[in-house]
Scaffold this motif. Structure first.
Motif, short mmCIF file in Angstrom:
data_model
loop_
_atom_site.label_atom_id
_atom_site.label_comp_id
_atom_site.label_asym_id
_atom_site.label_seq_id
_atom_site.Cartn_x
_atom_site.Cartn_y
_atom_site.Cartn_z
N ARG A 43 39.30 37.28 33.96
CA ARG A 43 39.94 39.36 33.70
C ARG A 43 39.15 40.48 32.72
NH1 ARG A 43 45.94 38.36 35.76
NH2 ARG A 43 45.66 41.07 36.73
N GLY A 44 39.57 41.41 33.50
CA GLY A 44 39.26 42.39 32.72
C GLY A 44 37.55 42.40 31.49
N LYS A 45 38.94 42.57 30.18
CA LYS A 45 36.57 42.24 29.06
C LYS A 45 36.45 41.11 29.47
CE LYS A 45 38.85 45.71 26.38
NZ LYS A 45 39.51 45.70 24.62
N ASP A 46 37.29 39.97 29.35
CA ASP A 46 36.45 38.53 29.98
C ASP A 46 35.61 38.40 30.97
OD1 ASP A 46 38.15 37.21 27.36
OD2 ASP A 46 39.73 37.01 28.89
N ASP B 227 33.85 41.45 32.46
CA ASP B 227 32.92 42.74 32.19
C ASP B 227 33.78 43.94 33.22
OD1 ASP B 227 32.06 41.37 29.90
OD2 ASP B 227 29.92 40.82 30.62
N PRO C 130 35.55 46.63 34.60
CA PRO C 130 36.49 48.01 34.38
C PRO C 130 37.89 48.09 34.41
CG PRO C 130 35.36 48.15 36.06
CD PRO C 130 35.08 47.41 36.08
N SER C 131 38.50 47.02 34.93
CA SER C 131 40.11 47.62 35.35
C SER C 131 39.97 46.23 35.44
CB SER C 131 39.79 47.50 36.70
OG SER C 131 41.86 47.59 36.86
N TYR C 132 41.02 45.52 34.61
CA TYR C 132 42.39 44.21 34.58
C TYR C 132 42.42 44.35 36.03
CZ TYR C 132 44.80 40.76 32.06
OH TYR C 132 45.34 39.30 32.01
N CYS D 122 39.01 40.68 39.21
CA CYS D 122 38.72 39.32 38.70
C CYS D 122 37.44 38.32 39.11
CB CYS D 122 39.83 37.84 38.11
SG CYS D 122 39.90 37.63 40.99
N THR E 239 33.73 38.29 42.98
CA THR E 239 34.16 39.78 42.25
C THR E 239 35.58 39.55 43.28
OG1 THR E 239 32.74 40.13 40.83
CG2 THR E 239 34.89 41.62 41.06
#
Length: 440
Positions: free
Chosen positions: A358-361, A363, A365-367, A370, A377
């Motif tokens: 999720r999120g930054k893990d 890459d 843009p939104s949490y 996933c 996605t």
């Protein structure tokens, strides 16, 4: 089943005149709590709430047949009406019973502080009809209070909008005895209402609900085969922005040394309550739209101290309040409410591919988005709602199976043996095994 609800009606004109009545009632409850504690072995041995109340009354109230009671209640509380005296006795028995039960549980597992029996606290008297309360008109009533050193009837005026709501919305419900309550500087009569509802026994369709911090809620409608009939999302961007703005104003005021700020907190609470009400209405509208039988929530454990960057959001999150409102509304519509284990509903992919990123893990843009292990996605809240509904059906299927069939199913679908890791893919596999068993 029976459903109870309460509606408050504001008392007009009067304010401080009721304080003495409440004080005497609380003193009576404290006196009777000492009586119940001293005689608890005999009180507990009596079966039935009414019989217990009558026995405690015989210990402290003087009558023609009972000329010398063991405890002198009447001299201290002179001419107290019988209805309010019995309400105080019931309150005292309930508090002592709760204390004794907590003490017995603590003795079995003595963790934490030993339970203590405190005073009655902020209890308010119940005004039983005829003896303590009479409705004299559409917007007027009489209640008996302690005033000028005696118990007298007082004529009061009730707010028209409150009584009109009761006449229009609560017409089919049974009205019970009201309770005199104080909120802030104003006094109210809290009217309890009782109604009966028959819940549906079928599970043709369920609504899996994922309550979120970033979005209000996400719903999916699913049947026992794992087929998805609908998906609905509720995002309240304007309400969320107003809530964030109200919280930021509180933070800014705190930076300048302010501490209480009741007006700022009242505004933030009102916005938060509005979000909760709109969320509950949306869930019920979704269930009615698809004619669902059950609404499934996660069992959320929100106890303890909140830590981390999202602790402010967790403090403001009214997930329990939403679930409580949905429960009351659903039962009136004959729908059932169920809760499942919340572990891993958002962390595990509904297609059985494993943990999601999720999120930054990932890459993203939104949490709220996933990425599955297979590269797909997906919306994280929608993925969680699939798993919530699937876990409910897996649990219900295993309830209806014998031990032999359950062991056979778990051998073929081992993922179902641990409920906290079940996903929608496991429900589909489980149905395939059940179809083979029926064919065989």
């Amino acid at each position: 089943m029976k459903i109870y609800s309460t509606y408050s009606v504001k008392i007009k004109q009067y304010n401080h005149i009721f304080s003495e009545t409440v004080t005497i009632y609380r003193d009576a409850v404290n006196f009777l709590m000492d009586v119940c504690l001293a005689e608890w072995d005999l009180v507990y041995a009596i079966k039935g709430n009414q019989a217990q109340m009558m026995y405690v009354e015989s210990l402290c109230h003087k009558t023609k047949e009972n000329s010398s009671p063991k405890y002198d209640f009447d001299s201290r509380f002179y001419k107290m009406p019988s209805y309010i005296r019995r309400a105080a006795i019931s309150e005292a028995i309930g508090k002592v019973s709760s204390y004794k039960s907590n003490l017995a549980n603590w003795k079995l597992t003595p963790t934490g502080k030993k339970p203590t029996l405190n005073n009655c606290g902020y209890v308010y008297p119940s005004l039983y009809r005829i003896g303590m309360y009479n409705l004299t008109g559409d917007y007027s009533a009489q209640i008996k209070i302690y005033h000028n050193n005696t118990w007298n009837w007082l004529s009061i005026s009730l707010r028209k909008s409150d009584m009109d709501y009761i006449y229009h919305r609560c017409n089919g419900r049974k009205m019970c005895a009201p309770t005199l309550q104080k909120r802030g500087k104003e006094w109210f009569l809290d009217f309890p209402f009782e109604e009966k509802a028959t819940l549906i026994d079928t599970n043709n369709l369920v609504v899996g609900v994922d309550l979120g911090l970033n979005s209000a809620c996400t719903c999916c409608i699913m049947d026992s085969k794992g087929t998805i009939y609908g998906r609905r999302f509720l995002r309240l961007p304007s309400e969320t922005d107003r809530l964030n703005h109200a919280v930021n104003r509180i933070k800014k005021a705190q930076q300048y040394g302010n501490r209480k700020m009741p007006r700022l907190w009242a505004k933030a609470k009102g916005i938060n309550d509005d979000i909760a009400v709109k969320t509950a209405n949306f869930i019920i509208e979704t269930a009615v739209m698809y004619n669902a039988d059950t609404i499934v929530f996660e069992h959320l454990d929100l106890a303890g101290k909140k830590r981390g960057s999202k602790k402010q959001k967790l403090h403001m999150w009214k997930a329990k309040y939403v679930q409580s409102m949905v429960t009351d509304k659903a039962h009136r519509l004959s729908m059932r409410i169920s809760h499942i284990c919340a572990w891993g509903t958002s962390r595990l992919a509904f297609d059985g591919s494993g943990r999601v990123l999720r999120g930054k893990d990932a890459d993203m843009p939104s949490y709220s988005l996933c990425k599955f292990q297979n590269g797909k996605t997906y919306n994280c809240d929608l993925n969680a709602s699939y798993n919530i509904a699937a876990r409910y059906y897996i649990r219900e299927i295993f309830k209806s199976c014998s031990v032999t069939d359950r062991l056979d199913i778990e051998a073929k679908v081992p993922q179902c043996s641990k409920r906290s890791t079940c996903t929608l893919a496991d429900l589909i596999s489980l149905n395939a095994v059940l179809d083979n068993i029926l064919v065989a």
